[in-house]
Design a protein around this motif. Structure first.
Motif, PDB file in Angstrom:
ATOM      1  N   MET A   1       0.796  -1.173  -0.279  1.00 38.50           N
ATOM      2  CA  MET A   1      -0.090   0.455   0.175  1.00 38.50           C
ATOM      3  C   MET A   1       0.564   0.574  -0.299  1.00 38.50           C
ATOM      4  N   THR A   2       0.588   2.128  -0.289  1.00 39.33           N
ATOM      5  CA  THR A   2       1.156   3.864  -0.932  1.00 39.33           C
ATOM      6  C   THR A   2       1.287   4.308   0.692  1.00 39.33           C
ATOM      7  N   GLU A   3       0.269   4.079   1.546  1.00 38.00           N
ATOM      8  CA  GLU A   3       0.660   4.569   2.608  1.00 38.00           C
ATOM      9  C   GLU A   3       1.666   3.802   3.690  1.00 38.00           C
ATOM     10  N   ILE A   4       1.398   3.142   3.358  1.00 34.88           N
ATOM     11  CA  ILE A   4       2.648   2.181   4.296  1.00 34.88           C
ATOM     12  C   ILE A   4       4.164   2.221   3.371  1.00 34.88           C
ATOM     13  N   LYS A   5       4.151   2.257   2.176  1.00 35.05           N
ATOM     14  CA  LYS A   5       5.300   2.577   1.846  1.00 35.05           C
ATOM     15  C   LYS A   5       6.068   3.678   1.916  1.00 35.05           C
ATOM     16  N   SER A   6       5.105   4.467   1.629  1.00 33.66           N
ATOM     17  CA  SER A   6       5.781   6.141   1.705  1.00 33.66           C
ATOM     18  C   SER A   6       6.277   6.060   3.601  1.00 33.66           C
ATOM     19  N   ILE A   7       5.908   5.228   4.195  1.00 32.04           N
ATOM     20  CA  ILE A   7       6.959   5.411   6.004  1.00 32.04           C
ATOM     21  C   ILE A   7       7.717   4.791   5.780  1.00 32.04           C
TER      22      ILE A   7
ATOM     23  N   ASP B   1       7.360  -3.607   1.395  1.00 32.69           N
ATOM     24  CA  ASP B   1       7.034  -4.770   0.171  1.00 32.69           C
ATOM     25  C   ASP B   1       8.078  -5.824  -0.143  1.00 32.69           C
ATOM     26  N   GLN B   2       9.192  -5.090  -0.056  1.00 36.38           N
ATOM     27  CA  GLN B   2      10.184  -6.494  -1.394  1.00 36.38           C
ATOM     28  C   GLN B   2      11.192  -6.963   0.135  1.00 36.38           C
ATOM     29  N   VAL B   3      11.033  -6.140   1.635  1.00 39.22           N
ATOM     30  CA  VAL B   3      11.300  -7.619   1.824  1.00 39.22           C
ATOM     31  C   VAL B   3      10.647  -7.916   3.681  1.00 39.22           C
ATOM     32  N   ILE B   4       8.738  -7.808   3.693  1.00 40.44           N
ATOM     33  CA  ILE B   4       7.913  -7.598   4.902  1.00 40.44           C
ATOM     34  C   ILE B   4       8.126  -9.774   4.947  1.00 40.44           C
ATOM     35  N   ILE B   5       8.870 -10.437   3.349  1.00 45.11           N
ATOM     36  CA  ILE B   5       7.918 -11.457   4.131  1.00 45.11           C
ATOM     37  C   ILE B   5       9.098 -12.431   4.414  1.00 45.11           C
ATOM     38  N   TYR B   6      10.409 -11.633   3.950  1.00 42.36           N
ATOM     39  CA  TYR B   6      10.891 -12.009   5.287  1.00 42.36           C
ATOM     40  C   TYR B   6      11.810 -11.996   6.420  1.00 42.36           C
ATOM     41  N   LEU B   7      11.276 -10.171   6.630  1.00 41.19           N
ATOM     42  CA  LEU B   7      11.555 -10.021   7.955  1.00 41.19           C
ATOM     43  C   LEU B   7      10.470 -11.086   9.278  1.00 41.19           C
ATOM     44  N   VAL B   8       8.976 -11.053   8.479  1.00 39.49           N
ATOM     45  CA  VAL B   8       7.962 -12.566   8.991  1.00 39.49           C
ATOM     46  C   VAL B   8       8.655 -13.220   9.316  1.00 39.49           C
ATOM     47  N   ALA B   9       9.089 -14.640   8.852  1.00 38.75           N
ATOM     48  CA  ALA B   9       9.855 -15.325   8.856  1.00 38.75           C
ATOM     49  C   ALA B   9      11.117 -15.055   9.419  1.00 38.75           C
ATOM     50  N   VAL B  10      11.563 -14.425  10.553  1.00 36.74           N
ATOM     51  CA  VAL B  10      12.802 -14.238  10.922  1.00 36.74           C
ATOM     52  C   VAL B  10      11.991 -13.949  12.646  1.00 36.74           C
ATOM     53  N   VAL B  11      11.128 -13.129  12.619  1.00 37.69           N
ATOM     54  CA  VAL B  11      10.235 -13.278  13.300  1.00 37.69           C
ATOM     55  C   VAL B  11       9.549 -14.346  13.963  1.00 37.69           C
ATOM     56  N   ILE B  12       8.977 -15.195  12.946  1.00 42.01           N
ATOM     57  CA  ILE B  12       8.398 -16.302  13.967  1.00 42.01           C
ATOM     58  C   ILE B  12       9.669 -17.202  13.905  1.00 42.01           C
ATOM     59  N   LEU B  13      10.882 -17.393  13.244  1.00 46.66           N
ATOM     60  CA  LEU B  13      11.605 -18.323  13.515  1.00 46.66           C
ATOM     61  C   LEU B  13      11.944 -18.445  14.574  1.00 46.66           C
ATOM     62  N   LEU B  14      12.170 -16.648  15.241  1.00 42.73           N
ATOM     63  CA  LEU B  14      13.039 -16.399  16.515  1.00 42.73           C
ATOM     64  C   LEU B  14      11.709 -17.330  17.851  1.00 42.73           C
ATOM     65  N   VAL B  15      10.370 -16.597  16.840  1.00 43.39           N
ATOM     66  CA  VAL B  15       9.672 -17.430  18.195  1.00 43.39           C
ATOM     67  C   VAL B  15       9.573 -18.512  18.443  1.00 43.39           C
TER      68      VAL B  15
END
Length: 342
Positions: free
Chosen positions: A303-309, A314-328
């Motif tokens: 979403m434009t609103e999120i990418k502006s922040i 959008d290019q790295v969200i999947i990998y960030l979520v993967a890191v968080v889940i695998l840490l937990v």
């Protein structure tokens, strides 16, 4: 709120593609213990099965119509697809619906390719390390994509949506909203329900057929099933073929959403492996759940609103979520003890 809901919907078709590819990857890993880096290439081959089918049915005959003249007074050439000449209006429907009908070609072709891969190469690496499996299957993926490139070129090959399914469904009206508040492309809706159907069929096959129950037993204890006189190796070979079919039909139906090119398999492969790891190695429900979860998160992050922040999120969200889940949860959402653990 409507924008967020629209992005949730937009993530469903991409999540469906991730889930289907991850489902096939997990089937292969769960049955054969093989980390198959060529699985994304099977998705790409499914896409080009649809391309090949359309090429075949749009081969044209060329005739000269003396009653139709060009501005220079010469008779015009009339080009007609052979299938329209043979079957008339039914041939025109065949051309229009070439993408879904091409599954008649893709299913047997992908089954043969999958079985040939397993018998011709993969079976020699069952007892090898996962690193060796990754290297050989990654090399196979490169070979397959270069073969496709040599036949179809490097440019994307667009595939048309059937004329009856073009445009968008007014989902807002279905949900009691005002007209045109929330619309969603028909083909994306078709792909979402198609992915649910394929996933349901695979789970039903594994849980409600004798063949599937034997395969699940072999996944749990291969040696004991073999001692009962069951040729579990043959069943696992067939499961490799089924995994190839799942990836192939996922690619066929995805072609109108993203014009296929020879690199498409690699693009989806890395993301799909992340999906498998997040869901839990060897867990079929985990692969499906993670596929839809990450597809939706990636859509919301675009979403434009999120990418502006957060630019590029959008290019790295999947990998960030993967890191968080695998840490937990180091085994993933639904991973089992002992899978890929020393």
């Amino acid at each position: 709120m409507n924008a967020i809901f629209a992005q949730l919907l937009n993530g469903l078709d991409k999540g469906g593609a991730y889930a289907l590819i991850a489902l096939g990857l997990t089937l292969v890993f769960g049955t054969l213990g093989v980390v198959n880096f060529a699985h994304g290439a099977l998705f790409m081959l499914g896409c080009f099965s649809a391309v090949t089918f359309r090429y075949l049915i749009t081969i044209e005959t060329v005739t000269v119509d003396p009653e139709k003249l060009s501005p220079w007074g010469t008779p015009l050439e009339v080009r007609t697809p052979l299938v329209e000449g043979w079957f008339g209006d039914y041939g025109a429907v065949l051309v229009d619906y070439s993408v879904p009908i091409s599954m008649l070609l893709a299913v047997p072709v992908m089954l043969i390719i999958g079985i040939a891969m397993e018998r011709g190469l993969i079976k020699y690496f069952y007892k090898r390390s996962h690193a060796e499996q990754i290297l050989v299957t990654f090399g196979l993926a490169i070979v397959l994509q270069e073969i496709v490139k040599s036949f179809f070129g490097a440019n994307p090959v667009p595939q048309p949506v059937p004329s009856d399914l073009r445009g968008a469904a007014d989902l807002g009206v279905w949900l009691g909203m005002d007209p045109h508040v929330l619309t969603y492309p028909w083909w994306r809706l078709v792909y979402f329900f198609f992915s649910l159907g394929v996933i349901g069929a695979v789970f039903a096959f594994l849980h409600f057929t004798t063949f599937g129950m034997v395969v699940r037993a072999g996944m749990a204890d291969r040696e004991t099933v073999g001692l009962m006189g069951i040729n579990i190796d043959r069943r696992f070979t067939i499961m490799f073929g089924i995994a190839a079919v799942v990836a192939g039909v996922a690619g066929v139906m995805y072609t109108p959403l993203l014009p296929p090119n020879y690199q498409l398999g690699m693009d989806f492969l890395v993301l799909s492996f992340v999906v498998v790891v997040v869901g839990g190695m060897g867990s079929l429900p985990g692969a499906v759940a993670a596929g839809f979860l990450l597809g939706i998160l990636q859509s919301i992050a675009s979403m434009t609103e999120i990418k502006s922040i957060i630019p590029g999120i959008d290019q790295v969200i999947i990998y960030l979520v993967a890191v968080v889940i695998l840490l937990v949860r180091p085994r993933g959402l639904m991973g089992r003890r002992g899978i890929m653990e020393s």
